[in-house]
Write a protein that holds these residues in place. Structure first.
Motif, PDB file in Angstrom:
ATOM      1  N   SER A  90       0.575  -1.358   0.089  1.00  0.00           N
ATOM      2  CA  SER A  90       0.083  -0.118  -0.081  1.00  0.00           C
ATOM      3  C   SER A  90       0.826   1.253  -0.083  1.00  0.00           C
ATOM      4  O   SER A  90       0.505   2.224  -0.592  1.00  0.00           O
ATOM      5  CB  SER A  90      -0.916  -0.123   1.112  1.00  0.00           C
ATOM      6  OG  SER A  90      -1.749  -0.963   1.095  1.00  0.00           O
ATOM      7  N   ILE A  91       2.014   1.305   0.707  1.00  0.00           N
ATOM      8  CA  ILE A  91       2.885   2.447   0.740  1.00  0.00           C
ATOM      9  C   ILE A  91       4.099   2.220   1.173  1.00  0.00           C
ATOM     10  O   ILE A  91       4.499   1.309   2.080  1.00  0.00           O
ATOM     11  CB  ILE A  91       2.441   3.343   2.235  1.00  0.00           C
ATOM     12  CG1 ILE A  91       2.887   4.547   2.353  1.00  0.00           C
ATOM     13  CG2 ILE A  91       2.176   2.433   3.404  1.00  0.00           C
ATOM     14  CD1 ILE A  91       2.367   5.672   3.138  1.00  0.00           C
ATOM     15  N   GLY A  92       5.066   2.693   0.155  1.00  0.00           N
ATOM     16  CA  GLY A  92       6.554   2.365   0.429  1.00  0.00           C
ATOM     17  C   GLY A  92       7.221   3.699   1.102  1.00  0.00           C
ATOM     18  O   GLY A  92       6.754   4.847   0.491  1.00  0.00           O
ATOM     19  N   ALA A  93       8.072   3.550   1.717  1.00  0.00           N
ATOM     20  CA  ALA A  93       8.495   4.836   2.281  1.00  0.00           C
ATOM     21  C   ALA A  93      10.237   4.557   2.453  1.00  0.00           C
ATOM     22  O   ALA A  93      10.843   3.708   2.758  1.00  0.00           O
ATOM     23  CB  ALA A  93       8.068   4.984   3.782  1.00  0.00           C
ATOM     24  N   LEU A  94      10.947   5.812   2.156  1.00  0.00           N
ATOM     25  CA  LEU A  94      12.338   5.978   2.636  1.00  0.00           C
ATOM     26  C   LEU A  94      12.485   7.262   3.428  1.00  0.00           C
ATOM     27  O   LEU A  94      12.119   8.322   3.335  1.00  0.00           O
ATOM     28  CB  LEU A  94      13.022   6.267   1.253  1.00  0.00           C
ATOM     29  CG  LEU A  94      14.535   6.665   1.414  1.00  0.00           C
ATOM     30  CD1 LEU A  94      15.404   5.670   1.916  1.00  0.00           C
ATOM     31  CD2 LEU A  94      15.365   7.503   0.270  1.00  0.00           C
ATOM     32  N   VAL A 119      13.538  -0.368  -1.325  1.00  0.00           N
ATOM     33  CA  VAL A 119      12.724  -0.991  -0.242  1.00  0.00           C
ATOM     34  C   VAL A 119      11.531  -0.161  -0.286  1.00  0.00           C
ATOM     35  O   VAL A 119      10.242  -0.781  -0.466  1.00  0.00           O
ATOM     36  CB  VAL A 119      13.241  -0.741   1.203  1.00  0.00           C
ATOM     37  CG1 VAL A 119      12.413  -1.009   2.272  1.00  0.00           C
ATOM     38  CG2 VAL A 119      14.452  -1.694   1.446  1.00  0.00           C
ATOM     39  N   ALA A 120      11.426   1.043  -0.574  1.00  0.00           N
ATOM     40  CA  ALA A 120      10.088   1.761  -1.016  1.00  0.00           C
ATOM     41  C   ALA A 120       9.337   1.340  -2.064  1.00  0.00           C
ATOM     42  O   ALA A 120       8.184   1.148  -2.158  1.00  0.00           O
ATOM     43  CB  ALA A 120      10.554   3.197  -1.125  1.00  0.00           C
ATOM     44  N   LEU A 121       9.983   0.669  -3.072  1.00  0.00           N
ATOM     45  CA  LEU A 121       9.502   0.521  -4.574  1.00  0.00           C
ATOM     46  C   LEU A 121       8.893  -1.251  -4.556  1.00  0.00           C
ATOM     47  O   LEU A 121       8.199  -1.753  -5.298  1.00  0.00           O
ATOM     48  CB  LEU A 121      10.429   0.430  -5.684  1.00  0.00           C
ATOM     49  CG  LEU A 121      10.904   2.020  -5.893  1.00  0.00           C
ATOM     50  CD1 LEU A 121      11.720   2.108  -7.070  1.00  0.00           C
ATOM     51  CD2 LEU A 121       9.361   2.868  -6.344  1.00  0.00           C
ATOM     52  N   PHE A 139       9.128   9.999   0.421  1.00  0.00           N
ATOM     53  CA  PHE A 139      10.565   9.897   0.201  1.00  0.00           C
ATOM     54  C   PHE A 139      11.169  11.060   1.096  1.00  0.00           C
ATOM     55  O   PHE A 139      10.618  12.206   1.013  1.00  0.00           O
ATOM     56  CB  PHE A 139      11.009  10.198  -1.209  1.00  0.00           C
ATOM     57  CG  PHE A 139      10.653   9.133  -2.011  1.00  0.00           C
ATOM     58  CD1 PHE A 139      11.311   7.819  -2.085  1.00  0.00           C
ATOM     59  CD2 PHE A 139       9.880   9.217  -3.210  1.00  0.00           C
ATOM     60  CE1 PHE A 139      11.083   6.845  -2.810  1.00  0.00           C
ATOM     61  CE2 PHE A 139       9.401   8.256  -4.170  1.00  0.00           C
ATOM     62  CZ  PHE A 139      10.091   6.873  -3.922  1.00  0.00           C
ATOM     63  N   ASP A 140      12.045  10.772   2.090  1.00  0.00           N
ATOM     64  CA  ASP A 140      12.648  11.793   2.989  1.00  0.00           C
ATOM     65  C   ASP A 140      13.961  11.901   2.669  1.00  0.00           C
ATOM     66  O   ASP A 140      14.929  11.010   2.643  1.00  0.00           O
ATOM     67  CB  ASP A 140      12.485  11.589   4.355  1.00  0.00           C
ATOM     68  CG  ASP A 140      12.849  12.549   5.303  1.00  0.00           C
ATOM     69  OD1 ASP A 140      13.022  13.718   4.946  1.00  0.00           O
ATOM     70  OD2 ASP A 140      12.976  12.547   6.508  1.00  0.00           O
ATOM     71  N   VAL A 192       7.424  14.006  -1.186  1.00  0.00           N
ATOM     72  CA  VAL A 192       8.934  14.008  -1.186  1.00  0.00           C
ATOM     73  C   VAL A 192       9.118  15.357  -0.082  1.00  0.00           C
ATOM     74  O   VAL A 192       8.678  16.422  -0.344  1.00  0.00           O
ATOM     75  CB  VAL A 192       9.475  13.984  -2.562  1.00  0.00           C
ATOM     76  CG1 VAL A 192       9.084  14.752  -3.246  1.00  0.00           C
ATOM     77  CG2 VAL A 192      11.121  14.095  -2.178  1.00  0.00           C
ATOM     78  N   SER A 193      10.092  14.948   0.674  1.00  0.00           N
ATOM     79  CA  SER A 193      10.615  16.111   1.535  1.00  0.00           C
ATOM     80  C   SER A 193      11.981  16.088   1.254  1.00  0.00           C
ATOM     81  O   SER A 193      12.916  15.169   1.027  1.00  0.00           O
ATOM     82  CB  SER A 193      10.680  15.667   3.044  1.00  0.00           C
ATOM     83  OG  SER A 193      11.158  16.607   3.931  1.00  0.00           O
ATOM     84  N   SER A 194      12.550  17.399   1.086  1.00  0.00           N
ATOM     85  CA  SER A 194      13.830  17.721   0.638  1.00  0.00           C
ATOM     86  C   SER A 194      14.327  19.118   1.062  1.00  0.00           C
ATOM     87  O   SER A 194      13.570  20.067   1.182  1.00  0.00           O
ATOM     88  CB  SER A 194      14.116  17.393  -0.643  1.00  0.00           C
ATOM     89  OG  SER A 194      15.558  17.948  -1.172  1.00  0.00           O
TER      90      SER A 194
END
Length: 334
Positions: free
Chosen positions: A74-78, A140-142, A151-152, A182-184
């Motif tokens: 459902s949700i992938g995260a870095l 991992v997120a994908l 994405f952080d 995405v945070s940057s």
């Protein structure tokens, strides 16, 4: 889709996130901006139920994260690319996650190929460079082929080729109808990648708007003109009740007038123009202007502790520290 409704997080007396309400929609890349200490990481952790909110809620496609049956699908995260057992290879790190989430083994090879780590798939991750570790985190997120991605700081440690790759990857994922958040801190990259912006400061929502509207609403737009006959140009503008401000290099700057009108005006009067250029502030300038009062920590480039000599003024949009812009580094308000 990610929906935040009154999301709040307190750490004792500290309010890290203050009643955030916004929606991250599919089909576009949404950038998440804010100064250091603004609450971005805490907000993203609450999206994944790594931190419990004091009040409010977050829903991923209508469900709380803890209620998702197969979360990686459902949700992938870095969030932290270093969260890998150093003795485990990239392949086995991904395989472990795949097996524990009911994801086919073939998917491991697919994401390793996507992020460019196939040649080092069997090497232990403790030997990876910062950029390689970042690519593994993106893999991992994908892994679960999710509809929602967080994405952080995804470009952290990547070389120019890698930055170009992740930028296009995020755009392609959004074009497939996925939700990409995405945070940057790299404003130049955010300007090239994000379609929409959510900006917070001291835990509060400051902006939730398109990239173009954010820059337009938080910066000065003007037209720069330069002519070999500056006095005549100034007279022509004055006759039309157009206010021009002198700038460096003998140029004039005009606010509130389209460049087309100014060009046509110069042509009617036979004026040669060496420059007629619309100017718009960058995302970084617009961000600094909006968040000037929300910056919690200010670092100064003057010599620490210097007591002699004149104290230089603070740059535009930056609050001066109690000892002046040249004083030592300190937390604002301390």
């Amino acid at each position: 889709m990610i929906e935040l409704d009154g999301l709040t997080k307190h750490y004792g007396d500290k309010v890290a996130v203050d009643h955030l309400t916004f929606t991250v929609r599919p089909g576009i890349v949404t950038g998440f901006l804010g100064p250091n200490g603004a609450g971005k990481s805490t907000t993203m952790r609450m999206m994944l139920d790594l931190d419990n909110p004091t009040s409010g809620s977050v829903r991923i496609d209508g469900e709380h994260y803890r209620r998702l049956t197969d979360p990686l699908r459902s949700i992938g995260a870095l969030l932290d690319a270093k969260a890998v057992h150093g003795g485990r290879s990239a392949y086995h790190h991904l395989l472990c996650l795949a097996q524990s989430n009911g994801i086919p083994r073939r998917r491991v090879g697919e994401v390793l190929d996507t992020v460019g780590l196939t040649s080092v798939a069997r090497k232990r991750s403790k030997g990876f460079s910062l950029g390689m570790g970042q690519r593994l985190g993106i893999a991992v997120a994908l892994l679960g082929d999710p509809r929602v991605l967080l994405f952080d700081e995804p470009v952290n440690g990547l070389d120019p080729e890698g930055i170009h790759w992740i930028r296009n990857l995020m755009k392609n994922l959004a074009a497939q109808g996925r939700t990409v958040f995405v945070s940057s801190h790299l404003m130049s990259e955010m300007a090239l990648t994000a379609d929409h912006l959510v900006v917070i400061g001291r835990g509060r929502l400051l902006a939730d708007t398109s990239m173009a509207e954010f820059i337009r609403g938080n910066s000065r737009a003007f037209v720069r003109l330069r002519s070999p006959e500056p006095e005549r140009l100034r007279e022509v503008l004055h006759a039309e009740r157009i206010v021009a401000v002198e700038a460096a290099g003998g140029a004039l700057e005009v606010d509130g007038e389209p460049s087309e009108r100014l060009g046509e005006l110069a042509a009617r009067h036979g004026l040669v123009l060496h420059e007629l250029s619309p100017q718009q502030a960058s995302l970084e300038e617009a961000f600094m202007r909006l968040t000037a009062e929300s910056v919690e920590y200010h670092a100064h480039d003057g010599e620490p502790g210097r007591a002699e000599g004149p104290v230089p003024s603070a740059p535009p949009g930056v609050a001066a520290a109690p000892g002046g812009w040249g004083s030592d580094w300190r937390k604002k308000g301390s």
